[in-house]
Design an enzyme around this catalytic site. Structure first.
Site, PDB file in Angstrom:
ATOM      1  N   HIS A  70       9.079  67.132  13.335  1.00 53.82           N
ATOM      2  CA  HIS A  70      10.527  67.227  13.576  1.00 53.82           C
ATOM      3  C   HIS A  70      11.166  68.244  12.630  1.00 53.82           C
ATOM      4  CE1 HIS A  70      10.167  64.151  10.472  1.00 53.82           C
ATOM      5  NE2 HIS A  70      11.463  64.239  10.212  1.00 53.82           N
ATOM      6  N   CYS A 156      22.642  61.442  42.831  1.00 54.46           N
ATOM      7  CA  CYS A 156      22.860  60.075  43.315  1.00 54.46           C
ATOM      8  C   CYS A 156      23.530  60.062  44.692  1.00 54.46           C
ATOM      9  CB  CYS A 156      23.709  59.318  42.318  1.00 54.46           C
ATOM     10  SG  CYS A 156      25.172  60.228  41.828  1.00 54.46           S
TER      11      CYS A 156
END
Ligand SMILES: Cc1cc2nc3c(=O)[nH]c(=O)nc-3n(C[C@H](O)[C@H](O)[C@H](O)COP(=O)(O)O)c2cc1C
Length: 385
Positions: A70, A156
């Site tokens: 990271h 959607c």
């Protein structure tokens, strides 16, 4: 210049569009690495991301390896682009949460003062959720560039705002190396002066010139507000105005903290004196004729230019059919403008190209030869900014 581009991907139907984004950066000569959330790999295959980026994909914070990935990814990147970013990851980053590899990279990266862009994608209900709105504001306050979603058909099945900006747009927007903290208000399109609820008087302006100026100013890193008579979805603030009065009212608000106003809209000089509240019917017309009385509209440009402070510049447009330069110079003086862009109806209207003359306060005149409106927009901005 070759850059190290770190692309973050979160889990959304729009995740597949990240493949095209990676391709664009690679094609542009950049080095690309991908960091994604675990659920992203339910939407797009790891092999696809690995092949397109020519690097292994980073997903797991605790994978066995030598270094702390990271931190090394945050150090490696010259620019971090998270596209798409989910509502979930927006909220985590806004709160400083670092519970997976992507959010941990973001947490480390944000302390390094390097450019970061996020392109949200989600259902309109999620996008309009006040908590998400507040978190988006928070990201902006911390200098995270938000490439606004557009309106359209969502995965959607509903129609609304929340569609991720197109990869080509994200690619172009991330070429902006640094944001310029200056606001430009641009107007575009031909105003509509209503006669009755369904009929109006307008003009032949399409709004293309003003829209290109706004796009170009945005890609230069300015804070853009586009006030247009057209319905537009842009990754910057757009406001709709119909009549000259509408446009003036919106402008009065938006100009207050603006550094520049570029008035490319074709504002009607006249409005209808006796607006009819219900549709005029043929039966109301006697003797085959119907008269409409017109009155003068406010001179928006003059009105706003009167209010400008020494830190504000106002740029007008002048469209004529003859005596182009002469008329433009008169308007420049009369309206107290900083610049005027003169153009002619025969080249400007209904065309993707144009030629213009940019005239400054001292009447120095620069001609910009016939070119695409996009190119003309760039040249105008080079002169006036
Ligand atoms: C089919 C499907 C599509 C989804 N699309 C989105 C989306 O476009 N935007 C979004 O914010 N969340 C979307 N979600 C919900 C996220 O996947 C969910 O909030 C997840 O926890 C986000 O995790 P991440 O941010 O770690 O990837 C979707 C979920 C499913 C099942």
């Amino acid at each position: 210049m070759k850059r190290n581009v770190l692309i973050g991907i979160t889990s959304s139907i729009a995740s597949y569009k990240a493949a095209e984004l990676i391709r664009l950066y690679k094609k542009g000569g950049d080095d690309v690495k991908v960091v994604c959330t675990k659920d992203t790999l339910l939407f797009i295959g790891e092999k696809t991301l690995e092949t397109l980026s020519c690097n292994s994909v980073s997903v797991d914070l605790f994978e066995k390896r030598q270094n702390t990935e990271h931190i090394s990814l945050a150090d490696w990147a010259d620019i971090f682009v998270i596209a798409p970013i989910s509502a979930n990851t927006i909220s985590k980053i806004a709160s400083g949460i670092a519970d997976n590899l992507l959010t941990s990279v973001a947490c480390a990266y944000l302390g390094k003062n390097k450019p970061i862009y996020v392109a949200p994608a989600m259902n309109d209900g999620m996008w309009n959720n006040p908590i998400i709105k507040e978190n988006i504001l928070k990201l902006k306050q911390y200098k995270i560039n938000v490439i606004e979603p557009t309106t359209g058909e969502l995965a959607c099945g509903t129609y609304g705002v929340g569609k991720m900006a197109e990869p080509s747009f994200i690619y172009e927007a991330t070429k902006i190396q640094s944001k310029i903290n200056k606001k430009i208000v641009v107007t575009s399109g031909g105003t509509r002066e209503y006669i009755d609820p369904v009929r109006f008087i307008t003009n032949a302006s399409s709004g293309r010139m003003g829209n290109k100026i706004a796009d170009c100013a945005y890609s230069l890193g300015y804070d853009v507000v586009l006030i247009s008579t057209n319905d537009l979805t842009k990754p910057y603030k757009t406001l709709k105005a119909e009549s000259a009065d509408d446009m003036l009212n919106i402008l009065k608000q938006e100009f207050k903290d603006a550094h520049y106003l570029i008035m490319a809209a074709a504002v009607s000089d006249f409005k209808v004196k006796n607006y009819q509240n219900s549709k005029i019917r043929k039966n109301d017309i006697k003797n085959d004729s119907y008269s409409i009385e017109l009155s003068l509209n406010p001179d928006i440009l003059k009105c706003i230019a009167q209010q400008k402070t020494s830190n504000q510049k106002v740029i007008g447009f002048s469209l004529t059919t003859e005596n182009t330069i002469e008329i433009a110079k008169q308007k420049l003086k009369e309206k107290n403008l900083d610049f005027i862009v003169a153009n002619e109806a025969k080249t400007a209207l209904n065309s993707d190209n144009n030629e213009v003359w940019v005239i400054d306060k001292n009447e120095n005149t620069q001609k910009i030869d016939m070119a695409s409106k996009e190119q003309i927009a760039k040249s105008i901005l080079e002169i006036v900014l």
